[in-house]
Design an enzyme around this catalytic site. Structure first.
Site, PDB file in Angstrom:
ATOM      1  N   ARG A 108       0.852  -1.184   0.000  1.00 52.39           N
ATOM      2  CA  ARG A 108       0.000   0.000   0.000  1.00 52.39           C
ATOM      3  C   ARG A 108       0.893   1.240   0.000  1.00 52.39           C
ATOM      4  O   ARG A 108       1.745   1.403   0.867  1.00 52.39           O
ATOM      5  CB  ARG A 108      -0.905   0.010   1.239  1.00 52.39           C
ATOM      6  CG  ARG A 108      -1.766   1.258   1.306  1.00 52.39           C
ATOM      7  CD  ARG A 108      -2.573   1.371   2.589  1.00 52.39           C
ATOM      8  NE  ARG A 108      -3.159   2.709   2.624  1.00 52.39           N
ATOM      9  CZ  ARG A 108      -3.235   3.479   3.689  1.00 52.39           C
ATOM     10  NH1 ARG A 108      -2.790   3.056   4.862  1.00 52.39           N
ATOM     11  NH2 ARG A 108      -3.765   4.677   3.613  1.00 52.39           N
ATOM     12  N   HIS A 134      -2.919  11.100   0.689  1.00 58.69           N
ATOM     13  CA  HIS A 134      -2.362  10.900   2.023  1.00 58.69           C
ATOM     14  C   HIS A 134      -1.788  12.241   2.495  1.00 58.69           C
ATOM     15  O   HIS A 134      -0.584  12.364   2.753  1.00 58.69           O
ATOM     16  CB  HIS A 134      -1.296   9.800   1.983  1.00 58.69           C
ATOM     17  CG  HIS A 134      -1.002   9.186   3.313  1.00 58.69           C
ATOM     18  ND1 HIS A 134      -1.031   7.825   3.535  1.00 58.69           N
ATOM     19  CD2 HIS A 134      -0.678   9.738   4.506  1.00 58.69           C
ATOM     20  CE1 HIS A 134      -0.716   7.569   4.798  1.00 58.69           C
ATOM     21  NE2 HIS A 134      -0.497   8.714   5.402  1.00 58.69           N
ATOM     22  N   GLU A 147      -7.156   8.597   6.456  1.00 52.70           N
ATOM     23  CA  GLU A 147      -7.366   9.313   7.707  1.00 52.70           C
ATOM     24  C   GLU A 147      -7.795  10.775   7.518  1.00 52.70           C
ATOM     25  O   GLU A 147      -7.099  11.713   7.888  1.00 52.70           O
ATOM     26  CB  GLU A 147      -6.091   9.268   8.554  1.00 52.70           C
ATOM     27  CG  GLU A 147      -5.660   7.876   8.913  1.00 52.70           C
ATOM     28  CD  GLU A 147      -4.447   7.808   9.831  1.00 52.70           C
ATOM     29  OE1 GLU A 147      -4.109   6.692  10.260  1.00 52.70           O
ATOM     30  OE2 GLU A 147      -3.859   8.857  10.138  1.00 52.70           O
ATOM     31  N   ASN A 163      -7.142   2.098  10.028  1.00 53.86           N
ATOM     32  CA  ASN A 163      -5.818   2.254  10.609  1.00 53.86           C
ATOM     33  C   ASN A 163      -5.983   2.229  12.117  1.00 53.86           C
ATOM     34  O   ASN A 163      -6.664   3.089  12.680  1.00 53.86           O
ATOM     35  CB  ASN A 163      -5.177   3.564  10.178  1.00 53.86           C
ATOM     36  CG  ASN A 163      -4.827   3.596   8.692  1.00 53.86           C
ATOM     37  OD1 ASN A 163      -4.940   2.587   8.005  1.00 53.86           O
ATOM     38  ND2 ASN A 163      -4.397   4.746   8.214  1.00 53.86           N
ATOM     39  N   TYR A 203      -4.129   1.775  16.008  1.00 48.16           N
ATOM     40  CA  TYR A 203      -2.882   1.801  16.771  1.00 48.16           C
ATOM     41  C   TYR A 203      -3.064   1.621  18.277  1.00 48.16           C
ATOM     42  O   TYR A 203      -2.150   1.179  18.949  1.00 48.16           O
ATOM     43  CB  TYR A 203      -2.128   3.106  16.502  1.00 48.16           C
ATOM     44  CG  TYR A 203      -1.522   3.156  15.120  1.00 48.16           C
ATOM     45  CD1 TYR A 203      -0.312   2.531  14.862  1.00 48.16           C
ATOM     46  CD2 TYR A 203      -2.163   3.804  14.065  1.00 48.16           C
ATOM     47  CE1 TYR A 203       0.257   2.544  13.595  1.00 48.16           C
ATOM     48  CE2 TYR A 203      -1.603   3.830  12.795  1.00 48.16           C
ATOM     49  CZ  TYR A 203      -0.394   3.203  12.565  1.00 48.16           C
ATOM     50  OH  TYR A 203       0.157   3.217  11.305  1.00 48.16           O
ATOM     51  N   GLU A 236      -3.340  -0.057   8.280  1.00 46.40           N
ATOM     52  CA  GLU A 236      -2.131   0.309   9.025  1.00 46.40           C
ATOM     53  C   GLU A 236      -2.233  -0.241  10.439  1.00 46.40           C
ATOM     54  O   GLU A 236      -3.280  -0.144  11.083  1.00 46.40           O
ATOM     55  CB  GLU A 236      -1.940   1.833   9.160  1.00 46.40           C
ATOM     56  CG  GLU A 236      -1.465   2.542   7.930  1.00 46.40           C
ATOM     57  CD  GLU A 236      -1.266   4.043   8.185  1.00 46.40           C
ATOM     58  OE1 GLU A 236      -1.000   4.440   9.352  1.00 46.40           O
ATOM     59  OE2 GLU A 236      -1.379   4.814   7.220  1.00 46.40           O
TER      60      GLU A 236
END
Length: 463
Positions: free
Chosen positions: A75, A119, A165, A294, A296, A369
């Site tokens: 990606r 992005h 995002e 994504n 985290y 991600e």
């Protein structure tokens, strides 16, 4: 061994501004991140991405790295201003040739390209001339840029992500000024988010109307969200946690899957929250072939006392719009943290996947991600012995497996962030997420132990 479903997609991810360099080569125009990073005081030690990993000159070497670890999918993002230096108008054929080379190298080595159209690196000309993402007209410019990409690359690229995002562009870029273009406002994040959603709808409409049937690809959007765990079992804290998720992820996913912004946002934000036209609403509804996430970390969420002012948390806390959502965030002292100060709680990933699955009707999900920054990795000897990174990925993949096997979540792929150390936006080169160490003085790449460990996971389709 926990076996993943057949055809599970294993990948790694990067972004154009973070790895390419070559900022004034090959006809590329400047982006808002070039301007931001060259403004004193905006990034760690005033560092910029003029050269960064020098991927612009090292395509073959980097594809060889991917091939060596058995990467199935890669990606990456296109730099809009490398393809259209002014954001509109004349096409830069040298930029097209650059991405042609990359895509052809990936395909030749059996690596599936997953392309992110945006992005965060808006062409600077569109910011200066049109006020960037604040201008409703930006949706038409996004659609024309996307059409160029579909025309030139869609014969080989079958997996498209419109935005990475959008929350960060809205909140960090226009709310607290931590990211480019560095604006601060209590109203602009909602306008920017609205225009990005409208842009997503237009991009997808163009792809589905003109390209999808012939090219047989899929298109979606990637959103980020940290889990919000109720601090106590009280009704108030449970409501606060739900509100936190709706203000974070529901803000961008509800209009696509449910037709409008969450009710709690309408109630709290009032007239500052824009309204969709019927045309925009129709374009947006069901405009994602998959759910890109994504992920985290996460935090505890609780209901603040009525008289307490909830301040915007630090950027790494991913709180955002705190005064509007009125959710108090906190940590458990026992939680391990990454070098980004993000909490390592793998079960939060399973809960996040379950929340998405239930709220949005069991969509196919890809984790686009997930990864961690570790301290001390400027030193290559420290970096290559990154057993903590392998352990981080392992426990998160186990949580993903539980979501698939036990909760019946339709999770279809996982992309590790990141293929290599790179320019970590406002934090410059102070944080390293890579499976490969990069010496930013020489450009030398060195595989870390995690690259070999992840290669085994991909080879076995199991963890």
């Amino acid at each position: 061994m926990k076996q993943f479903p057949e055809n599970f997609v294993w990948g790694a991810a990067t972004a154009a501004y973070q790895i390419e360099g070559g900022w004034r080569e090959g006809g590329r125009g400047p982006s808002i991140w070039d301007a931001f990073a060259h403004t004193p005081g905006k990034t760690f030690a005033n560092q910029n991405a003029d050269v960064t990993c020098d991927h612009f000159h090292r395509i073959d070497e980097d594809v060889a790295l991917m091939k060596a670890m058995g990467l199935k999918a890669y990606r990456f993002s296109f730099s809009w201003s490398r393809l259209l230096p002014q954001g509109r108008g004349a096409v830069n054929e040298a930029g097209v040739a650059f991405y042609d080379r990359l895509i052809n190298a990936l395909v030749a080595n059996g690596i599936t390209p997953w392309v992110t159209l945006y992005h965060w690196d808006l062409p600077l000309a569109l910011q200066m001339e049109l006020d960037g993402l604040l201008n409703p007209e930006i949706a038409e410019h996004f659609a024309r840029y996307a059409e160029l990409c579909f025309e030139r690359f869609g014969d080989r690229v079958k997996h498209w992500i419109t935005f990475n995002e959008a929350w960060c562009s809205a909140v960090l870029g226009h709310g607290i000024g931590y990211f480019a273009p560095g604006r601060t406002s209590k109203a602009e994040p909602y306008i920017v988010a609205h225009n990005l959603l409208r842009s997503h709808g237009r991009i997808v409409e163009v792809y589905r109307r003109k390209f999808q049937a012939a090219q047989r690809g899929v298109i979606g959007i990637t959103n980020n969200c940290d889990w919000r765990e109720p601090k106590t079992d009280s009704a108030a804290d449970r409501a606060a946690a739900e509100r936190g998720l709706e203000f974070f992820l529901g803000w961008f996913a509800d209009p696509i899957y449910r037709g409008d912004y969450p009710d709690c946002m309408r109630a709290a934000v009032g007239d500052r929250l824009p309204r969709f036209s019927e045309e925009d609403r129709a374009m947006l509804k069901d405009s994602s072939d998959f759910f890109g996430l994504n992920f985290y970390g996460g935090m505890y969420a609780s209901e603040p006392p009525a008289d307490r002012v909830v301040a915007t948390t630090v950027p790494t806390g991913n709180g955002g719009m705190a005064e509007d959502q009125r959710v108090e965030l906190s940590d458990d002292p026992s939680w391990e943290k990454t070098d980004m100060n993000w909490n390592v709680v793998p079960q939060f990933c399973r809960k996040m996947l379950g929340w998405i699955d239930q709220r949005y009707g069991h969509p196919p999900i890809y984790i686009t991600e997930n990864g961690c920054a570790l301290p001390g990795e400027d030193d290559v000897q420290v970096a290559v012995n990154d057993t903590k990174r392998s352990e981080f990925i392992r426990v998160y993949l186990q949580a993903c497996h539980e979501a698939i096997a036990t909760d019946k979540v339709d999770l279809r792929g996982y992309f590790c962030w990141s293929l290599m150390d790179n320019f970590e936006w406002a934090l410059g080169y102070s944080k390293r997420f890579g499976l490969h160490h990069v010496d930013f003085a020489t450009g030398k790449r060195t595989p870390k132990k995690s690259a070999g460990w992840y290669a085994e996971v991909m080879r076995n389709n199991a963890v």
